[in-house]
Design a protein around this motif. Structure first.
Motif: not given
Length: 271
Positions: A186-197
């Protein structure tokens, strides 16, 4: 590295293991407050790819539905649908899949200018369409490998299961094969991520059978779930493996038996 004090090596190792075991044990009682940055770690060579337009829409809709900060908006959207469509479930699900994302962004467009809710802004702007592909991912105390990464290995780490909301009903569980692990940023906040399968799911009606007495589960991967919903949050998945069905009968030759795997470091409280 377990040794912190070289003058007392044995005691230092014992202390380090005690701290680790206590932290693992206590973590069983706390759940993360957001689907973002859920605890997990990757391994192996990372690759990048771009999501297609349909993939991006499906993924973002699924994330919004599963995000707590969006829940009030989702419930409001459902209430509007129920007023017009008389609770027809197939119609409701189809409209959620095709309209909720756009409805949500239109609804909060004015709110994000003065709201202090950073997560709401984050989901309004959404993730990037360039994602990172991961061959291995460790989450929920399971070590998952993609189907391609598992080829030629002695272990089977690509079997996945999503428990239904009815935990006592095995017939409602979904079983599949892990095809791809992707990380969204998520570019709005650095190091914000979600992992999907991304998984290939067995059809829970035509491709799965549960023994009425012993609750053993058989699946048939020639009868896959055709609906366009292959993605699942990494934290929602548990690991299983599949073994060939012990029968030469023609109607059972394509079946595989599901074997459930206990997560690492899980405290057994069944006694």
């Amino acid at each position: 590295m377990k040794v912190k004090n070289k003058a007392h090596v044995e005691a230092s190792i014992v202390e380090a293991y005690l701290v680790e075991e206590i932290s693992i044990f206590t973590s069983q009682y706390f759940e993360p407050q957001s689907i973002l940055n859920f605890p997990g770690r990757s391994s192996g060579a990372l690759k990048k790819r771009w999501l297609s337009g349909s993939e991006g829409y499906i993924i973002e809709t699924y994330i919004l539905i599963n995000c707590e900060v969006v829940t009030p908006y989702y419930e409001s959207f459902l209430n509007e649908l129920y007023e017009h469509y008389d609770s027809k479930e197939p119609t409701i699900k189809e409209l959620v899949a095709t309209q909720f994302k756009d409805w949500f962004k239109h609804r909060v467009k004015d709110e994000i200018n003065y709201t202090g809710n950073v997560l709401l802004k984050l989901h309004y702007w959404g993730p990037t369409t360039e994602v990172i592909r991961l061959p291995c991912y460790f989450v929920n105390d399971y070590n998952f490998h993609t189907e391609r990464h598992s080829v030629g290995k002695s272990t089977f780490n690509c079997g996945v299961c999503v428990k239904s909301s009815l935990y006592t009903n095995t017939n409602s569980d979904f079983y599949g094969i892990l095809e791809e692990v992707i990380q969204l940023d998520y570019p709005l906040i650095p190091n914000m991520q979600i992992v999907l399968f991304k998984c290939r799911w067995v059809n829970p009606v035509r491709g799965m059978k549960v023994h009425p007495r012993y609750h053993l589960v058989d699946v048939n991967f020639k009868k896959v779930y055709q609906k366009n919903k292959p993605f699942i949050l990494a934290q929602q998945v548990v690991q299983v493996y599949y073994t060939e069905y012990p029968s030469m009968k023609r109607d059972k030759v394509d079946r595989m038996t599901v074997c459930k795997i206990k997560a690492r470091r899980v405290v057994d409280d069944s006694r």
